[in-house]
Scaffold this motif. Structure first.
Motif, short mmCIF file in Angstrom:
data_model
loop_
_atom_site.label_atom_id
_atom_site.label_comp_id
_atom_site.label_asym_id
_atom_site.label_seq_id
_atom_site.Cartn_x
_atom_site.Cartn_y
_atom_site.Cartn_z
N SER A 84 -1.65 8.23 4.05
CA SER A 84 -0.84 7.75 3.83
C SER A 84 0.44 7.86 3.54
N VAL A 85 0.73 9.07 3.84
CA VAL A 85 2.10 9.61 4.62
C VAL A 85 3.07 8.79 6.28
N THR A 86 1.46 9.20 6.57
CA THR A 86 1.94 8.59 8.02
C THR A 86 1.93 7.23 8.22
N TRP A 87 0.46 6.06 7.28
CA TRP A 87 1.04 5.49 6.91
C TRP A 87 1.98 4.59 6.56
N SER A 88 2.90 5.38 5.17
CA SER A 88 4.38 4.64 5.08
C SER A 88 4.98 4.10 6.23
N TYR A 89 5.07 5.49 7.36
CA TYR A 89 5.89 4.97 8.73
C TYR A 89 5.29 3.66 9.14
N ILE A 90 4.32 3.11 9.34
CA ILE A 90 3.76 1.60 9.78
C ILE A 90 4.02 0.74 8.87
N THR A 91 4.03 1.04 7.61
CA THR A 91 3.82 -0.15 7.10
C THR A 91 6.07 -0.44 6.88
N THR A 131 0.47 -1.75 -0.18
CA THR A 131 0.14 -0.04 0.24
C THR A 131 0.97 1.39 0.09
N ALA A 132 1.95 1.22 0.50
CA ALA A 132 3.19 2.18 0.34
C ALA A 132 3.38 2.83 -0.46
N THR A 133 3.44 1.16 -1.35
CA THR A 133 4.16 0.96 -2.56
C THR A 133 3.41 2.06 -3.88
N LEU A 134 1.80 1.70 -2.87
CA LEU A 134 0.71 2.11 -4.21
C LEU A 134 1.07 4.06 -4.02
N SER A 135 0.82 3.81 -2.76
CA SER A 135 0.23 5.72 -3.42
C SER A 135 1.65 6.43 -3.52
N TYR A 136 3.04 6.24 -3.16
CA TYR A 136 4.03 6.78 -3.63
C TYR A 136 4.07 6.69 -5.41
N GLY A 137 3.86 5.03 -6.17
CA GLY A 137 3.62 5.16 -7.43
C GLY A 137 1.65 6.06 -7.99
N ILE A 138 0.93 6.21 -7.21
CA ILE A 138 0.26 7.77 -7.44
C ILE A 138 0.95 9.04 -8.05
N ALA A 151 7.54 -17.93 -8.66
CA ALA A 151 8.71 -16.86 -9.46
C ALA A 151 7.98 -16.41 -10.60
N LEU A 152 7.01 -16.77 -11.02
CA LEU A 152 6.61 -15.48 -12.42
C LEU A 152 5.67 -14.45 -11.83
N ALA A 153 4.83 -14.85 -10.47
CA ALA A 153 4.72 -13.78 -10.09
C ALA A 153 5.32 -12.62 -9.41
N ALA A 154 5.55 -12.94 -8.69
CA ALA A 154 7.51 -12.54 -8.01
C ALA A 154 8.53 -11.53 -8.95
N THR A 155 8.68 -12.27 -10.20
CA THR A 155 9.16 -11.52 -11.22
C THR A 155 8.32 -10.29 -11.33
N LEU A 156 7.18 -10.41 -11.75
CA LEU A 156 6.32 -9.40 -12.42
C LEU A 156 6.90 -8.13 -11.20
N TYR A 157 6.44 -8.70 -10.01
CA TYR A 157 5.31 -7.89 -8.28
C TYR A 157 7.17 -7.39 -7.97
N TYR A 158 8.14 -7.34 -8.03
CA TYR A 158 9.72 -7.10 -7.07
C TYR A 158 10.30 -6.46 -8.84
N THR A 159 9.98 -6.84 -10.53
CA THR A 159 10.50 -6.08 -10.82
C THR A 159 9.83 -4.16 -10.47
N SER A 160 7.98 -4.90 -10.76
CA SER A 160 7.16 -2.99 -10.97
C SER A 160 7.48 -2.44 -9.10
N SER A 161 7.37 -3.18 -8.53
CA SER A 161 7.59 -1.87 -7.22
C SER A 161 8.83 -1.37 -7.49
N THR A 162 10.02 -2.20 -7.67
CA THR A 162 11.25 -1.94 -7.83
C THR A 162 11.46 -0.34 -8.49
#
Length: 1403
Positions: free
Chosen positions: A653-660, A305-312, A690-701
């Protein structure tokens, strides 16, 4: 909506006039006022702050345009007011007079002031009395009203006088007049008479309460406006204020833009995250410890959720235009006090900072250019009251003399304990936020001493305050650039980024520069209309701050809370992404921790409060998320009703990032540590993951490392590093705010970053030294040189522990790889390498911290100064940061690669389905139209036997035994027994894999044939004929001589049977056992069918007891499946009949036959640990142990299981009854095949479930490993139709033959060819490899290793059903297999065993 005030009463002391109302002043002050319309220059009435407040509290000045002709001598005294009133009547002009001065559209009178005026008209006109002489001000207004004039005049009496002419002005003339007419209306009515929202008045209920004259203004007669009824009805049409003649707005200095690359990455992240978490929830939690896996998954979701708010925020951004700012003022020309565009108040707050730092900031502020028409006052707000700071102001005031700038020194604030924002502690007042109180002291007591009521008082729009921290020195263009943005009067706040000239971006491990925040987050929030304030380097309209109640004092992060308050009240802001101020970063590690802790605490205070943005209906949803950084107070954005829902979410979302962060970092460190040391894993590794992690971690990075410039990559990475370094600091802050403070009543305080112990002194905290660990100097040689004073804190120790945990994890993983680099099947232990990569990745942030604090330093210049690192040491540290940056990405890539290299686990539910398809492919007779093997058709439809009465009896149905066309009853009966037993004990496995009907139908197909071959109702004309039992259909010699499709076979198929004269006790008893077991299995599905099977089983069992003999003597297939015992078969039938009927006699007979078999037939089996059709003693032990519970049978069961499981060190054939191949296959000596191993796996699952107690996973995982060997763990599959490398040339007539329309099926075209079988035979288990794991795929029907058969697949299918029922997989079997278990096993001299749990005791 503002409330409507009651009509003013006579002798009204003061009536607020709204936007430009100012505190009353003395006559001397008012004489210096220059009233020039629009934004009045009358702010001079508040410049003299030494004037007592009481002198300003008797009247309210009303600023108006010059054309009204205000007498300059009008003052606050009654006499002066009376004189002005008399003089004004002598010089009154008709407002419709052509000689009147033109209307100035810049003047504005607020609607609520006009409403008070109209209410006053009503109260006086209705009484027909004389009118008061003045309206709480110094000017006279002329309002024409249908030929008469309502006059608002100044005088000595503080009452309201209205002279009535020819009645009230009709509504249509006030509101709907033509441009040339209403342009001549009196000024107060022409500009925003009544805003729409105040005219509507909440429908009829409020409307009815309005005075009649106001109603008559609002509702018009039928002939002039819509012919509505008189004001007795609700308002039908919205009433709009007259069009304002506003000056054109300036072009925006800051523009919004779409970031198409950011949008693409964000959408990619959304899609990848959705797919990833679906896979995680559905395909990776089958680990045995579901709660642990669910906890880790929940933390992953929270982190996302923290990555999501930053991505927006990356999708849009704001960007300043290429302009140079407002024109700089000409210093040679004096400032015209009547022509001031901006009045700027610069507040520099300090508390104990170094004099050189403060002096530099003040001097740079003085040197910064100001635009033309700008008056600037600089206030050094010294909360500590140091004389040296006053001397700085005095010295700089003398040095820089400028008519446009004034420098003032403010101190002497009195602290008052109010219980919430300040409390008395140890005789001193401890404040939550000393900085806010310091700023408010200057604002409320020096700049605006008379401003106490935001509802009735207004500060002119041209008055702007700017805040600078004591160490934030502006550049020369600061004021010109910021004021250029604020020239747009819709902008209430303009924020600029902070920069530090003492930190390089190449080694900023604490993210002091915070480039991701200034360059990417704030431009994104600005584009979403989020108001951000960071406590310094910003300009703010004073009236907006006043309306928000000045700076918030209840939170330690007043900046964040102020931004949220501004947004809730509808103000707008802009972020000017230009570095116009340069400061200094925290000098020591401790100060860094203090600063970040304060930020976190302040935002947690708001999050857990009634001001929480998520509950603020004045913020949009995105704003609530972004602002929710202050959860723990009544100001929580979740509760703020002034914010709309999206704004609440954005603020949150700013505060939520501390909790995450406080959850994600320790989870990331502990998960690999727990996995490798304790052997407890949170997820199942498979190809889907493996496929899901590859897609997710590359996108979050890509989201977290998003950068528009290459040089930003490393500073953005430092943001991630700092999250790791500061997670414990954030955790402490959250616990303090959410738990400790509410429970103990402790008040949080503001800690000044720049001054050591300043906060403690300011807030009255005890100054006694805090306890130190090893204060006596123990291990002084280990003391870091650049750590500074960390007494009383644990943050650095936590980072050390984090480093050690990751280091231990990596070391344990490397040890495991060296100790046992391959699995038993020859696969590299990639899952260990994955954890090693993960651990090294986690080591990088704390290793950077450790390298940072151990840098070489130069001696302090003076006592008390902080040490400074040597230049050479800084250069080395910079290189180390570059290495760590590259290593971090290398470890991430390596970890992702390992997820692909870890062998995928088998879908055992699918395997169960495939195994059942083999029995479908073996069917004889008329087949159903719907089948998984469409290449099979009807065959053996003429199979029959000639009965003793001379009639043919159809033998339709049954299974072909192997790849040929023989139907053999004895192996069929044993097969039905195993399948029925599995269905009975593991029915949930069939249901879970959606194979329930498939399994039942398979059993019934075989059982129906067994019921058919036992012909017990033969009759003839001469009477009853002895029954017969068909044991074989087909001729072995003819069958082996024919290679072709069963569907096209024309060879004779004779039937061989047993009878009283040709006894076959063993075959008949096994068939009785099969029918009884089938009855037990299907009784829940069809009781009628079960009763039929059971009745035939009882009859066959009785015949088998009477007709004693071995079937092999009379049946040719006895050569293929010889049998030398019968008592075990009788006991087997009896125990199943006992289970099916519950009749005790069957149990007694079973026990008796068991004893006879052990006594007289024990020698018949070359290996008592081979459980097959010939030796069912192990099965009898298991069944009798279940039904009797006797220890003898249980001991025999345990001995059988232990023999198969604990022979791992005896790998040579002939050394034991059971041995292991090099790749881990357990084989029965001397000629065991996969059939025996599969039967043993099924047996072990049954025993673990029903007889053996404890360590269930140990037994189940052994069975899983053996089945895994057959499915492909050894590098190939031994199951036809399953696996990447599978048997394709097994000798099977139906599978090898092509369809008739393609080619004839002959020995040459189908048997001797080297091509694979034409059709894929699914689910057939071949005999298997030799003792060295070698196996050759060929079509040799004389080689048992290559053939498929009912007996091979029966135990295999049954074992798979058991694994599916208990959901046994590789991940569950790996649980517990960690470093601790390895050490314990080695200490006892035991080999590794999958499913072993060290906490259950190794064995």
């Amino acid at each position: 909506m503002d409330k409507i005030h009651d009509p003013p009463k006579p002798n009204l002391k003061a009536i607020n006039t709204g936007r430009h109302a100012q505190p009353a002043a003395s006559s001397a002050e008012l004489q210096s006022v220059s009233l020039n319309g629009g934004i009045s220059s009358s702010r001079s009435i508040t410049e003299d702050h030494d004037t007592p407040t009481s002198a300003r509290s008797t009247a309210i000045q009303l600023n108006v345009h010059k054309r009204i002709g205000t007498p300059k001598h009008a003052t606050g005294s009654p006499a002066a007011h009376h004189q002005g009133h008399h003089q004004h009547h002598q010089h009154h002009h008709d407002p419709f007079d052509s000689n009147a001065k033109p209307y100035d559209p810049k003047f504005r009178i607020p609607a609520h002031s006009e409403l008070q005026y109209l209410e006053a008209v009503n109260s006086q006109s209705s009484s027909n009395s004389g009118l008061p002489a003045s309206y709480g001000g110094v000017q006279t207004y002329h309002i024409p009203a249908g030929g008469g004039v309502a006059v608002l005049t100044s005088g000595s009496q503080e009452e309201l006088h209205v002279r009535q002419g020819h009645g009230m002005l009709p509504k249509q003339r006030l509101l709907m007049e033509q441009q040339e007419v209403y342009g001549k209306l009196p000024l107060p009515l022409q500009h925003q008479m009544l805003p729409k929202q105040r005219l509507l008045m909440e429908q009829q209920e409020v409307y009815d309460k309005l005075p009649l004259p106001l109603q008559r203004l609002l509702m018009e007669q039928q002939e002039t406006y819509g012919k509505l009824p008189l004001p007795l009805q609700p308002i039908k049409e919205p009433i709009y204020a007259l069009n304002e003649r506003k000056p054109p707005r300036p072009d925006p200095v800051i523009v919004k833009r779409w970031s198409w690359s950011g949008l693409a990455i964000f959408l990619y992240f959304i899609a990848a995250a959705v797919y990833y978490f679906i896979i995680r929830a559905t395909r990776t939690l089958n680990i045995g410890y579901t709660s642990y896996g669910q906890l880790v998954l929940a933390i992953e979701v929270i982190s996302a959720t923290a990555t999501l708010s930053y991505g927006i925020l990356l999708t849009r951004y704001t960007q300043p235009k290429a302009v140079k700012g407002l024109p700089v003022a000409d210093q040679a020309s004096p400032l015209d006090p009547d022509d001031v565009q901006f009045k700027v108040h610069v507040l520099i707050c300090c508390y104990g900072e170094d004099d050189g730092v403060v002096g530099n900031t003040v001097e740079k502020t003085l040197l910064a250019k100001v635009p033309a028409k700008t008056k600037r006052t600089i206030y050094l707000c010294d909360d500590k009251g140091e004389e040296s700071k006053a001397n700085i102001v005095k010295r700089l005031s003398e040095r820089y003399s400028d008519s446009r700038t004034e420098l003032r020194y403010i101190t002497g604030r009195v602290r008052v304990a109010d219980g919430r924002t300040a409390r008395e502690v140890n005789g001193r007042v401890r404040e939550v936020n000393g900085k806010s109180n310091n700023l408010n002291n200057c604002l409320k007591n020096v700049i605006y001493p008379g401003f106490t009521d935001p509802k009735t008082q207004t500060i002119p729009d041209n008055e702007i305050m700017m805040v600078l921290d004591a160490d934030q020195a502006p550049v020369e263009s600061f004021f010109c650039r910021v004021l250029e943005v604020m020239a747009d009067k819709d902008i209430a706040l303009c924020l600029t980024p902070q920069n530090f000239d003492d930190v390089k971006a190449s080694y900023d491990i604490f993210n002091c520069l915070n480039l991701s925040f200034w360059e990417y987050m704030l431009p994104g929030t600005d584009a979403m209309e989020y108001i951000a304030c960071t406590g310094t380097n910003f300009g703010l309209r004073c009236d907006a701050l006043f309306k928000c109640g000045w700076f918030p004092t209840w939170s330690v992060t007043e900046d964040y809370t102020l931004g949220m308050n501004l947004k809730a009240k509808g103000y707008k802001a802009r972020y000017l992404n230009e570095y116009l101020v340069f400061g200094t970063s925290p000098e020591t590690v401790r100060k860094v921790f203090q600063q970040r802790s304060r930020w976190c605490k302040g935002q947690m205070q708001v999050l857990f409060s009634k001001e929480c943005p998520l509950l603020d209906t004045g913020l949009t949803l995105d704003m609530r998320l972004l602002y929710t950084s202050v959860l723990f107070s009544k100001e929580c954005p979740l509760l703020d009703t002034g914010l709309t829902l999206d704004m609440r979410l954005l603020y949150t979302s700013v505060t939520w990032s501390y909790i995450t962060n406080m959850l994600a970092v320790p989870c990331s460190v502990l998960v690999p540590f727990i996995a490798l040391v304790f052997g407890v894993y949170p997820l199942v590794l498979n190809r889907d993951f493996a496929l899901a992690a590859t897609l997710y971690y590359t996108s979050s990075t890509m989201v977290t490392m998003y950068a528009r410039r290459w040089e930003h990559l490393k500073p953005v990475w430092f943001c991630i590093v700092s999250c790791h370094l500061l997670w414990f600091t954030f955790t402490k802050a959250v616990i303090n705010v959410a738990i400790i403070a509410p429970l103990t009543g402790k008040m949080l305080g503001f800690k000044v970053t720049g001054a050591k112990n300043a906060a403690a002194a300011a807030n009255g905290a005890d100054s006694k030294p805090k306890r130190r660990i090893c204060s006596g100097g123990c291990f002084s040689w280990l003391k870091p040189k650049y750590l500074g004073d960390m007494a009383g804190t644990w943050d650095h120790y936590v980072l050390l522990v984090s480093f050690l945990l990751s280091f231990i994890t990596a070391a344990v993983g490397i040890f495991g790889i060296i100790d046992k680099p391959y699995t038993a099947q020859g696969e590299v232990r990639w899952f260990l390498l994955l954890s090693v990569f993960w651990a090294i990745h986690n080591m990088i942030p704390p290793s950077l911290f450790l390298r940072y604090i151990y840098m070489d330093v130069d001696p302090p210049a003076a006592e008390g100064d902080d040490p400074k690192p040597k230049q050479k040491s800084l250069e080395l540290f910079e290189d180390f940061c570059s290495f760590a940056f590259a290593l971090s990405f290398a470890m991430a890539v390596g970890g992702i690669a390992c997820t692909w290299l870890v062998p995928d686990d088998y879908n055992l539910g699918q395997v169960l389905n495939v195994s059942l398809q083999f029995f479908e492919a073996q069917r004889s007779g008329k087949l159903p139209r719907i089948s998984n093997t469409p290449w099979r058709g009807n065959s053996g439809v003429w199979d029959s036997v000639l009965l003793p009465n001379g009639k043919n009896y159809s033998l339709l149905g049954g299974w072909y035994d192997d790849g040929g066309m023989l139907k053999l009853t004895y192996p069929t009966a044993f097969t039905v027994t195993l399948l029925s037993w599995a269905y009975w004990e593991f029915k949930q496995g069939y249901a879970a894999s959606d194979n329930l009907d498939f399994g039942a139908n398979t059993i019934r197909w075989g059982a129906d044939y067994l019921n058919t071959v036992a012909i017990t109702n033969i009759t003839s004309s001469s009477g009853t004929v002895q029954p017969i039992f068909v044991a074989q259909v087909g001729d072995i010699t003819r069958d082996r001589a024919y290679w072709g499709q069963p569907e096209r076979s024309t060879i004779p198929r004779p039937a061989s049977f047993l009878s009283q004269a040709r006894p076959g006790t063993d075959a008949m008893a096994m068939t009785a056992a099969g029918l009884a077991a089938a009855a037990v299995a299907v009784q829940g599905d069809s009781l009628q069918v079960a009763q039929k099977y059971l009745a035939k089983a009882q009859l066959l069992y009785s015949y088998a007891q009477r007709w004693r003999g071995l079937y092999a003597k009379f049946i040719d297939s006895g050569k293929l499946y010889p049998s030398v015992s019968m008592h075990d078969d009788l006991a087997y039938a009896a125990v199943w009949l006992y289970i099916g009927t519950g009749q005790q006699k069957y149990l007694s007979e079973a026990i008796a036959f068991y004893g006879k078999s052990v006594a007289s037939e024990g020698h018949v089996s070359s290996n008592p640990y081979q459980w097959n059709y010939e030796n069912v003693i192990p099965a009898l032990d298991l069944l009798l142990a279940q039904v009797t519970g006797e220890a003898t049978y249980k001991a025999n069961v345990a001995a059988f299981v232990n023999k198969w499981m604990n022979s791992q060190q005896q790998r040579d054939a002939g050394s034991s009854e059971v041995f292991y191949t090099r790749k881990g296959l357990a084989k029965a000596s001397p000629d065991g095949t996969l059939q025996h191993t599969a039967n043993a796996a099924f047996y072990t699952l049954l025993a673990a479930k029903t007889v053996l107690k404890g360590n269930y996973m140990l037994y189940a995982c052994w069975a899983r490993n053996q089945i895994g060997y057959m499915l492909g763990d050894a590098g190939r599959s031994y199951v036809t139709g399953y696996g990447a490398v599978q048997p394709r040339k097994t000798p099977h007539k139906a599978a090898s033959c092509p369809p008739a329309d393609i080619s004839d099926c002959t020995w040459e075209t189908a048997y001797y060819t080297t091509d694979p079988n034409f059709h894929t035979l699914r689910g057939g288990l071949v005999g298997g490899p030799d003792n060295n794991d070698a196996w050759v795929d060929d079509r040799d029907m004389n080689n048992p290793a290559n053939t498929v058969s009912l007996l091979n697949s029966a135990g295999f299918s049954a074992a798979v059903a058991g694994l599916v029922a208990d959901d046994i997989n590789m991940a569950k079997c790996q649980q517990g297999n960690g470093f601790i278990q390895t050490v314990l096993l080695k200490a006892k001299g035991l080999p590794d065993a999958a499913g072993q749990r060290w906490w259950e005791g190794v064995q």
